[in-house]
Each structure stands twice: as C-alpha cells, then as structure tokens.
Design an enzyme around this catalytic site. Structure first.
Site, short mmCIF file in Angstrom:
data_model
loop_
_atom_site.label_atom_id
_atom_site.label_comp_id
_atom_site.label_asym_id
_atom_site.label_seq_id
_atom_site.Cartn_x
_atom_site.Cartn_y
_atom_site.Cartn_z
N ASP A 96 -69.07 -10.04 114.81
CA ASP A 96 -68.88 -8.64 115.19
C ASP A 96 -68.11 -8.50 116.49
O ASP A 96 -68.01 -9.42 117.31
CB ASP A 96 -70.23 -7.92 115.29
CG ASP A 96 -71.21 -8.62 116.22
OD1 ASP A 96 -71.20 -9.87 116.27
OD2 ASP A 96 -71.99 -7.93 116.91
N GLU A 154 -74.35 -9.64 116.25
CA GLU A 154 -74.97 -10.30 117.40
C GLU A 154 -75.12 -9.34 118.58
O GLU A 154 -76.03 -9.48 119.39
CB GLU A 154 -74.13 -11.51 117.82
CG GLU A 154 -74.79 -12.40 118.87
CD GLU A 154 -74.65 -11.88 120.29
OE1 GLU A 154 -75.61 -12.04 121.08
OE2 GLU A 154 -73.60 -11.30 120.62
N GLU A 155 -74.21 -8.36 118.66
CA GLU A 155 -74.16 -7.50 119.84
C GLU A 155 -75.14 -6.32 119.79
O GLU A 155 -75.18 -5.53 120.73
CB GLU A 155 -72.73 -6.94 120.00
CG GLU A 155 -71.66 -8.00 120.22
CD GLU A 155 -71.69 -8.61 121.61
OE1 GLU A 155 -72.50 -8.15 122.43
OE2 GLU A 155 -70.90 -9.54 121.86
N ARG A 195 -76.47 -27.17 128.38
CA ARG A 195 -77.65 -27.31 129.23
C ARG A 195 -78.87 -27.51 128.34
O ARG A 195 -79.12 -26.70 127.44
CB ARG A 195 -77.85 -26.06 130.09
CG ARG A 195 -79.06 -26.15 131.03
CD ARG A 195 -79.27 -24.88 131.82
NE ARG A 195 -80.39 -25.02 132.73
CZ ARG A 195 -80.31 -25.53 133.96
NH1 ARG A 195 -79.13 -25.94 134.40
NH2 ARG A 195 -81.37 -25.64 134.73
N HIS A 381 -66.45 -9.26 127.38
CA HIS A 381 -66.82 -7.84 127.46
C HIS A 381 -65.89 -7.06 128.38
O HIS A 381 -66.28 -6.04 128.94
CB HIS A 381 -68.29 -7.67 127.88
CG HIS A 381 -69.28 -8.12 126.86
ND1 HIS A 381 -70.42 -7.43 126.54
CD2 HIS A 381 -69.30 -9.21 126.05
CE1 HIS A 381 -71.09 -8.07 125.60
NE2 HIS A 381 -70.42 -9.16 125.29
#
Length: 424
Positions: A96, A154-155, A195, A381
């Site tokens: 998306d 996802e957003e 990480r 973004h």
C-alpha cells in the site's frame, strides 16, 4: 547481546549458488527497476490495492506460479523446491501507499493525485517479485518451500498482516521463519541493517475529547474552560513516561493534533486531541493505558469537565528472533561482505510485520536505498522520497540467498555442525 555464528552448509550446492544468485540478481535488475517504477506510478491506498494485486498476480503467473488472493487485496504464492515438505520459509512485502502528494519530477512520478509510494512499499513488492524470479529459476536446486506474502494495508489499522494471519497465511504450510525488509534512506544502497531482539515499538492511537462549558473569554467564572483542562492533561500525561515507566524501557507519548474551535474572546465547549503511545513491552503497554485513562478523566473531573479517551490498540512491538537474526547477519555478510552489514538502534516507529514476529520466528531488516553521494536521503513519508535503483539489485538477490540459507538444514541448526558464540 551480540551473537555470531559460523554456519557450515550440509549441502555444497547451496554455497555454489551464491555467485549464481548474484549474477541472476544483476541480470534481472533492469526488470526489477521497471516493476518498481510501474508500481510507483500507480500507487493505491491501504486496503484499496485492487490494481496492485492484479499486477502482482499477473507477474507471479509469468513465473509459472499459482498465486491466490487473500485478505481481500493480498496475495500468497508458493515456490516448491525438491522435497517441499521439508521446511518452509515465508517472505513478506507490503503493497500500500500513503495519502501524500508527490513532488519528485521523475518519469515514474505518481499518476494518482494525492497518493504516493512514500514509504517504499513499491520497492518491497518489486524486490520480492525479483526474489521470486530468482528462486523459481533455482527450484530444482534447493529443498523446501518458499511462501511469498504480498500484504495489503500496512499503513492503516488493523494492519493487513493481522488480517492475513487470521485468514491462514501462516498455515498450510507453516513457515519455520518469516523474513521481511524495509527501505532505509540513511544507509547507502548495497548495505543492510538489522538488530536482534526488540526492534520496533507497539503503536496505539489516542483520541480524546474534553468537554466543558463555553462562553465569553472575558467572563471565565461563568465557564468551564476545556482548553485549560486539556492543557493540564497533556502536560501531566508526560509523567506517565517520565515517572511511571521503567527508565530502561523506551516509551513515547506524543500529542500531534489539538482542535479548540474558539476565538480570541470565545471559550469553546470542547477540545479534541489526537496522539500516540508507543513502547516495547506489552505488559507495560496495558498498564500505561490504565494510567493514562485515569489521569485524563481524573484531571477533567477535578476541574469540572469531562473527558472521553478512546485508545485504539494498534500493532504490537516487533521482535527479531535472536538466533534467526544472527543467522541472517552471517548470511548477509556472505552475500554483501561484513562491511555492508550494520547494527541498528531500536526504533520507536511501528510496523505491522510485528504481527508475524509475534506468531513465528521472524527477522525484519533494513535495505539501504540512498546514493553514496548523498542523494535519495529524503525520509520515508515525505513527498520527495526516492531510492537509488541499485537497491533493487541488492534486495532481491540478498533475500533469495537468505532464503536458501534458511532452507538449508545445517544453516538453521547450530547443533548440526555449526559453531555458535554468544557474547553478552
């Protein structure tokens, strides 16, 4: 905790495939870039990825696969090697875009006004299509099954990952591990970051309405000022992070929207506030919700007002399974060179890949996308986000290699011929 593993493949064919994967990635790079530019030019918002879904299905069918729709606008497909039931690895990309007006002047600029692939999901999708292209060409040379997950939404809450999981994306077959990648403009193309352990934060949306009694600003004694009450709540709420939270546990409480529709001489009847709470511990997350609600309602009541606080629970924190992440680091160093694999700090942004990490061993790593001369460093973004296309050679090839290393028996079993050293 830092972990290092020396992995020895039980199958020499796997090791011989490394230069071949690098070659296949290089040969397919132009096509992968073209896929990304098509997706970038035709972005679709969360849970509206109808054309994107159709495009992904079409591309997978060209590779001889049998993709299936899932969670409305998602896609899942299998690549079966020899002995497909031996082990399954899942690979995830989100599809998306964001409600942002692009300002880049490029041939592949968004053709959908007000919508842009400003978070790199076009990169994720095209990269996974590139990985699929590589792995389908090698399917007679590895054992196990690769599950491709192209995820919508996802957003936007509740997150497409949660919907796909509810509809069985982690079943039939069940993956032993799930890998995902995300663009990272702070790293040059050709590098990745990862990480182990807790990497990204949970996220909750806060919607608060404080109601009082409006009136003339010159006669405050006749009113119950919701602006003043709201100000006290916003300031006092920060003590939840500074005094209630364990100082060794990252927490963020931010208010980004405050609407008080009064005037210079008008006290409004109510104030509307939006914010977010984020942390890396689910127990503290629940406790903080209780503290925040009690504090907001208590202050409002003490000052003669009322407060309604709607806490919309978002994504959980994202956990990179330590052993899988250590294996991923070693495999990435094999593919890219140790100098191109870096350790990341914890990040208080959120990602719904976290749902996969709560259900299975998962590793979510970052793909460098900037140029070495400092271009393409705009943050995600933003309306100027773009990438160095070289990342679309690194991304597909690396993920293909990581997949084969995870499918290889000894590569995922330290006890079976690998040495492991964990340094606290």
């Amino acid at each position: 905790m830092a972990a290092s593993f020396s992995l020895k493949s039980s199958d020499p064919v796997i090791q011989r495939l490394l230069p071949r994967i690098q070659q296949l990635a290089a040969e397919a790079a132009a096509e992968t870039v073209a896929l990304r530019e098509h997706l970038h030019a035709h972005p679709e918002l969360s849970f509206e990825e109808v054309n994107t879904q159709a495009f992904v299905i079409s591309e997978l069918k060209k590779l001889g696969l049998s993709p299936q729709p899932l969670a409305n606008t998602g896609v899942v497909a299998l690549i079966e090697g020899k002995n497909p039931s031996r082990r399954t690895v899942a690979l995830r990309a989100d599809m998306d875009a964001l409600p942002i007006q692009e300002t880049n002047e490029v041939p592949y600029r968004s053709t959908n006004p007000g919508v842009m692939h400003a978070c790199g999901h076009d990169v994720h999708t095209s990269s996974l299509l590139g990985t699929a292209r590589i792995l389908t060409q090698l399917r007679t040379e590895f054992e196990g099954t690769v599950k491709l997950i192209f995820q919508p939404g996802e957003e936007k809450l509740p997150g497409g990952a949660s919907l796909m999981i509810k509809e069985g994306v982690l079943e039939n077959p069940v993956p032993a591990s799930v890998l995902g990648q995300h663009v990272f403009p702070r790293l040059p193309a050709g590098k990745i970051g990862l990480r182990p352990g807790r990497y990204m934060a949970s996220t909750d949306e806060l919607y608060m309405t404080v109601r009082g009694k409006g009136g003339h600003g010159a006669m405050p004694e006749q009113n119950i000022d919701p602006v003043l009450v709201t100000a006290h709540i916003i300031v006092a709420a920060q003590q939840i992070v500074s005094r209630r939270a364990n100082p060794k546990l990252p927490s963020v409480l931010s208010f980004g929207k405050v609407i008080a529709n009064g005037a210079t001489n008008v006290i409004p009847n109510e104030v509307y506030v939006e914010g977010t709470f984020r942390t890396l511990n689910e127990e503290w997350r629940d406790e903080a919700h209780v503290h925040l609600r009690k504090l907001a309602e208590g202050i409002a009541e003490a000052m003669g007002a009322t407060c309604e606080l709607d806490i919309r629970r978002g994504y959980p924190y994202l956990e990179n399974e330590p052993a899988l992440t250590a294996r991923t680091r070693v495999a990435a160093e094999e593919y890219l060179g140790a100098e191109n694999v870096v350790e990341l700090d914890q990040w208080m942004a959120a990602e719904d890949f976290a749902y996969f990490s709560q259900q299975a061993d998962a590793c979510f790593y970052r793909l460098g996308t900037s140029t070495s001369d400092g271009r393409h460093t705009s943050s995600v973004h933003t309306p100027t986000f773009d990438i160095d296309p070289k990342a679309l050679e690194t991304g597909p090839g690396l993920m293909a290699w990581l997949t084969l290393r995870e499918l290889d028996t000894t590569a995922h079993s330290v006890a079976a011929g690998a040495s492991a050293t964990i340094n606290a």
